[in-house]
Motif scaffolding. Structure first.
Motif, PDB file in Angstrom:
ATOM      1  N   UNK A  42       0.739  -1.025  -0.084  1.00  0.00           N
ATOM      2  CA  UNK A  42       0.099  -0.089  -0.080  1.00  0.00           C
ATOM      3  C   UNK A  42       0.622   1.464  -0.002  1.00  0.00           C
ATOM      4  N   UNK A  43       2.115   1.135  -0.169  1.00  0.00           N
ATOM      5  CA  UNK A  43       3.189   2.179  -0.449  1.00  0.00           C
ATOM      6  C   UNK A  43       3.193   3.156  -1.489  1.00  0.00           C
ATOM      7  N   UNK A  44       2.891   4.620  -1.357  1.00  0.00           N
ATOM      8  CA  UNK A  44       2.839   5.149  -2.595  1.00  0.00           C
ATOM      9  C   UNK A  44       4.041   5.666  -3.012  1.00  0.00           C
ATOM     10  N   UNK A  45       4.295   5.454  -4.294  1.00  0.00           N
ATOM     11  CA  UNK A  45       5.858   5.728  -5.056  1.00  0.00           C
ATOM     12  C   UNK A  45       5.349   6.694  -5.943  1.00  0.00           C
ATOM     13  N   UNK A  46       6.387   7.795  -6.301  1.00  0.00           N
ATOM     14  CA  UNK A  46       6.392   8.739  -7.224  1.00  0.00           C
ATOM     15  C   UNK A  46       6.763   8.239  -8.318  1.00  0.00           C
ATOM     16  N   UNK A  47       6.840   8.354  -9.751  1.00  0.00           N
ATOM     17  CA  UNK A  47       7.513   8.161 -10.841  1.00  0.00           C
ATOM     18  C   UNK A  47       8.797   8.024 -10.766  1.00  0.00           C
ATOM     19  N   UNK A  48       9.509   8.820  -9.776  1.00  0.00           N
ATOM     20  CA  UNK A  48      11.025   8.710  -9.653  1.00  0.00           C
ATOM     21  C   UNK A  48      11.471   7.745  -8.597  1.00  0.00           C
ATOM     22  N   UNK A  49      10.498   6.961  -8.174  1.00  0.00           N
ATOM     23  CA  UNK A  49      10.597   5.863  -7.035  1.00  0.00           C
ATOM     24  C   UNK A  49      10.848   6.279  -5.908  1.00  0.00           C
ATOM     25  N   UNK A  50      10.593   7.586  -5.411  1.00  0.00           N
ATOM     26  CA  UNK A  50      10.636   8.219  -4.272  1.00  0.00           C
ATOM     27  C   UNK A  50       9.521   7.516  -3.433  1.00  0.00           C
ATOM     28  N   UNK A  51       9.550   7.228  -2.340  1.00  0.00           N
ATOM     29  CA  UNK A  51       8.528   7.028  -1.208  1.00  0.00           C
ATOM     30  C   UNK A  51       8.919   7.568   0.245  1.00  0.00           C
ATOM     31  N   UNK A  52       7.777   8.112   0.828  1.00  0.00           N
ATOM     32  CA  UNK A  52       7.966   8.589   2.182  1.00  0.00           C
ATOM     33  C   UNK A  52       8.376   7.495   3.265  1.00  0.00           C
ATOM     34  N   UNK A  53       9.104   7.710   4.212  1.00  0.00           N
ATOM     35  CA  UNK A  53       9.461   6.707   5.152  1.00  0.00           C
ATOM     36  C   UNK A  53       8.239   6.216   5.723  1.00  0.00           C
ATOM     37  N   UNK A  54       8.123   5.055   6.099  1.00  0.00           N
ATOM     38  CA  UNK A  54       7.158   4.322   6.522  1.00  0.00           C
ATOM     39  C   UNK A  54       7.222   4.574   8.313  1.00  0.00           C
ATOM     40  N   UNK A  55       8.258   4.746   9.038  1.00  0.00           N
ATOM     41  CA  UNK A  55       8.394   4.481  10.231  1.00  0.00           C
ATOM     42  C   UNK A  55       8.281   3.311  10.884  1.00  0.00           C
ATOM     43  N   UNK A 126      24.080  -4.113  -5.833  1.00  0.00           N
ATOM     44  CA  UNK A 126      22.842  -4.508  -4.950  1.00  0.00           C
ATOM     45  C   UNK A 126      22.088  -3.329  -4.667  1.00  0.00           C
ATOM     46  N   UNK A 127      22.239  -2.226  -5.356  1.00  0.00           N
ATOM     47  CA  UNK A 127      21.519  -0.987  -5.013  1.00  0.00           C
ATOM     48  C   UNK A 127      20.036  -1.163  -4.717  1.00  0.00           C
ATOM     49  N   UNK A 128      19.315  -1.853  -5.760  1.00  0.00           N
ATOM     50  CA  UNK A 128      17.823  -1.852  -5.730  1.00  0.00           C
ATOM     51  C   UNK A 128      17.476  -2.889  -4.619  1.00  0.00           C
ATOM     52  N   UNK A 129      18.188  -3.763  -4.370  1.00  0.00           N
ATOM     53  CA  UNK A 129      17.977  -4.693  -3.234  1.00  0.00           C
ATOM     54  C   UNK A 129      18.010  -4.016  -1.832  1.00  0.00           C
ATOM     55  N   UNK A 130      19.213  -3.261  -1.619  1.00  0.00           N
ATOM     56  CA  UNK A 130      19.461  -2.389  -0.593  1.00  0.00           C
ATOM     57  C   UNK A 130      18.223  -1.377  -0.332  1.00  0.00           C
ATOM     58  N   UNK A 131      18.028  -0.770  -1.257  1.00  0.00           N
ATOM     59  CA  UNK A 131      16.830   0.479  -1.012  1.00  0.00           C
ATOM     60  C   UNK A 131      15.614  -0.064  -0.935  1.00  0.00           C
ATOM     61  N   UNK A 132      15.229  -1.341  -1.282  1.00  0.00           N
ATOM     62  CA  UNK A 132      13.917  -2.119  -1.194  1.00  0.00           C
ATOM     63  C   UNK A 132      14.087  -2.616   0.279  1.00  0.00           C
ATOM     64  N   UNK A 133      15.161  -3.037   0.819  1.00  0.00           N
ATOM     65  CA  UNK A 133      15.192  -3.634   2.058  1.00  0.00           C
ATOM     66  C   UNK A 133      15.241  -2.230   3.117  1.00  0.00           C
ATOM     67  N   UNK A 134      15.886  -1.127   2.924  1.00  0.00           N
ATOM     68  CA  UNK A 134      15.697  -0.060   3.782  1.00  0.00           C
ATOM     69  C   UNK A 134      14.406   0.382   3.850  1.00  0.00           C
ATOM     70  N   UNK A 135      13.692   0.384   2.721  1.00  0.00           N
ATOM     71  CA  UNK A 135      12.227   0.907   2.791  1.00  0.00           C
ATOM     72  C   UNK A 135      11.296   0.232   3.552  1.00  0.00           C
TER      73      UNK A 135
END
Length: 139
Positions: A42-55, A126-135
């Protein structure tokens, strides 16, 4: 060059370039991760793949701060040795850095992680994996 050779060569080029356009399967986290990940369906992502922190990262012994400009996750790809060696670099980290490095090693197929002052590095892209993991951790 005869016509049939030209047609064969152009067909081969078309097929070989189309292979990288196929969508990647979604990343599935390994079962050996120590900290639970949040659901991002349910996370909202912009076209630039930015998303706000979920906390929800307050219970973690480490912290990753977003960049001051643009509020992006600080995961970078660095190329060394004449662009023959690719590194994934995570910056802006605080807290228990060895624990973060151990967890990042699990995310990056158990590759060794190098701890540097202010950053950690792993060999490979592993940039995409690490970004997804941190999100999914909430950062």
């Amino acid at each position: 060059m005869t016509l049939w050779r030209y047609a064969l060569r152009s067909t081969h080029r078309l097929l070989s370039t189309a292979a990288h356009l196929q969508p990647r399967p979604p990343w599935t986290p390994p079962s050996t991760l120590k900290y639970t990940l949040q659901d991002t369906s349910n996370q909202v992502r912009t076209p630039s793949k930015w998303s706000p922190p979920m906390g929800g990262f307050e219970h973690l012994p480490f912290r990753v701060f977003r960049t001051s400009k643009g509020k992006q996750i600080p995961v970078y790809t660095d190329y060394k040795n004449g662009r023959t060696r690719c590194l994934t670099v995570l910056r802006r980290i605080r807290g228990d850095v060895p624990e973060l490095a151990e967890e990042m090693s699990r995310v990056c197929d158990d590759k060794p992680v190098t701890i540097r002052p202010g950053s950690i590095q792993v060999v490979g892209n592993y940039r995409a994996r690490v970004e997804e993991w941190l999100l999914r951790l909430g950062f």
